[in-house]
Design an enzyme around this catalytic site. Structure first.
Site, mmCIF file in Angstrom:
data_model
loop_
_atom_site.group_PDB
_atom_site.id
_atom_site.type_symbol
_atom_site.label_atom_id
_atom_site.label_comp_id
_atom_site.label_asym_id
_atom_site.label_seq_id
_atom_site.Cartn_x
_atom_site.Cartn_y
_atom_site.Cartn_z
ATOM 1 N N ASP A 1 19.818 -23.245 1.202
ATOM 2 C CA ASP A 1 18.623 -24.112 1.117
ATOM 3 C C ASP A 1 17.334 -23.322 1.388
ATOM 4 O O ASP A 1 16.327 -23.518 0.706
ATOM 5 C CB ASP A 1 18.737 -25.278 2.106
ATOM 6 C CG ASP A 1 19.727 -26.339 1.633
ATOM 7 O OD1 ASP A 1 19.924 -26.479 0.411
ATOM 8 O OD2 ASP A 1 20.306 -27.027 2.501
ATOM 9 N N LYS B 1 27.274 -31.570 5.926
ATOM 10 C CA LYS B 1 26.830 -30.177 6.007
ATOM 11 C C LYS B 1 27.181 -29.493 7.333
ATOM 12 O O LYS B 1 27.512 -28.310 7.347
ATOM 13 C CB LYS B 1 25.317 -30.092 5.770
ATOM 14 C CG LYS B 1 24.922 -30.320 4.309
ATOM 15 C CD LYS B 1 23.422 -30.190 4.134
ATOM 16 C CE LYS B 1 23.067 -29.900 2.694
ATOM 17 N NZ LYS B 1 21.645 -29.541 2.537
#
Ligand code: ATR
Length: 277
Positions: free
Chosen positions: A107, A70
């Site tokens: 997220d 990520k």
């Protein structure tokens, strides 16, 4: 996208076999009768940039990014959304027609939308938020809570340095509480979030004392295996509204699916069942 090409997307991680994203996106593709495929892609860190530069040439319109890529994916991208920069990680990439890569992080979006769907009466300004954990998931959740308008956020983490670092970064609305005193910060909290891996199948239980929880609090957990963690069970018995963590996974996928396949998908019970199956 060139006409007649079938759009491809996937999730890039290592390992990636456990990811539920293929079921999730596959369910939506089927439900909406869209052309397209979504597959898991196991890629080693050293190959990440080469793979991300090659996928658009093979018909990919974007990918999700998961552990351990990520942070690296955010750096590789040519452009980054403000929220991905603030969170310091990317979970969604869009490959543009000119070959450039846009990084996003959904997220926090997924977290807030899950909270709002599971607890429609939740008000960010109702009172302080208490966040357990200061890892990668916490960064996205803290950013989302502050962005939603939470005015006081109490943060506790086993390794205090990580919580202090987040306070230095996200500012004075945050206060840090020693892990040994984490139970105390639940008193008066309107929103309580477990962002640690504690309570997950195969991991130790969360042992933070919950006696100070207020019955008016909304309590949520990022752990979704099991769906009803001990935190949520206890909070539910104390009268709190509880929201399980599966919805965060489902909602974070919405912006990516829409940008790749051109349809804003719905998160509902049918999707939950498909992903849990
Ligand atoms: P993620 O990206 O999923 O948040 P992470 O960055 O590894 O993963 O963070 C995991 C979180 O769970 C951290 O807050 C971690 O605490 P530390 O920063 O002290 O490691 C927390 N965590 C994991 N195992 C724990 C344990 N046994 N006791 C307390 N906290 C734990």
């Amino acid at each position: 996208m060139t006409l007649n090409k079938i759009p491809l997307a996937g999730v890039v991680g290592s390992p990636v076999a456990h990811s539920r994203s293929p079921q999730l996106h596959g369910h939506w593709l089927h439900r909406y009768g869209l052309k397209g495929f979504y597959i898991p892609l196991d890629v080693a860190p050293d190959d990440l940039e080469m793979v991300l530069r090659t996928l658009p040439k093979a018909g990919f319109v974007g990918v999700n990014i998961t552990v351990p890529h990520k942070e690296q994916a955010l750096k590789i991208a040519d452009e980054q959304t403000d929220r991905s920069i603030a969170i310091g990680a990317a979970n969604t990439l869009l490959f543009r027609e000119d070959g450039s890569i846009l990084a996003d992080n959904t997220d926090g979006f997924g977290f807030i939308h899950n909270l709002r769907q599971g607890a429609p009466d939740w008000q960010p300004a109702a009172g302080p938020a208490a966040v357990l954990g200061a890892g990668g998931a916490a960064r996205a959740i803290i950013h989302a809570l502050l962005d939603a308008g939470v005015s006081e956020l109490r943060l506790s983490n086993r390794t205090r340095d990580r919580a202090d670092a987040l306070r230095a970064e996200f500012g004075s609305r945050l206060s840090v509480v020693d892990w040994a005193d984490a139970g105390d910060m639940l008193a008066g909290a309107a929103t309580v979030v477990n962002t640690t891996s504690l309570g997950m199948l195969g991991k130790p239980e969360l042992t933070v004392p919950l006696g100070a929880l207020d019955a008016t609090a909304v309590v949520t957990d990022i752990v979704y295996a099991p769906l009803q963690t001990q935190l949520l069970q206890t909070a539910g018995r104390m009268g709190c509204t509880t929201v399980d963590g599966l919805g965060m996974l489902l909602h974070q996928a919405v912006p990516g699916f829409e940008s790749w396949f051109g349809k804003r998908p719905t998160v509902d019970e049918e999707l939950r069942k498909a992903v849990l199956a």
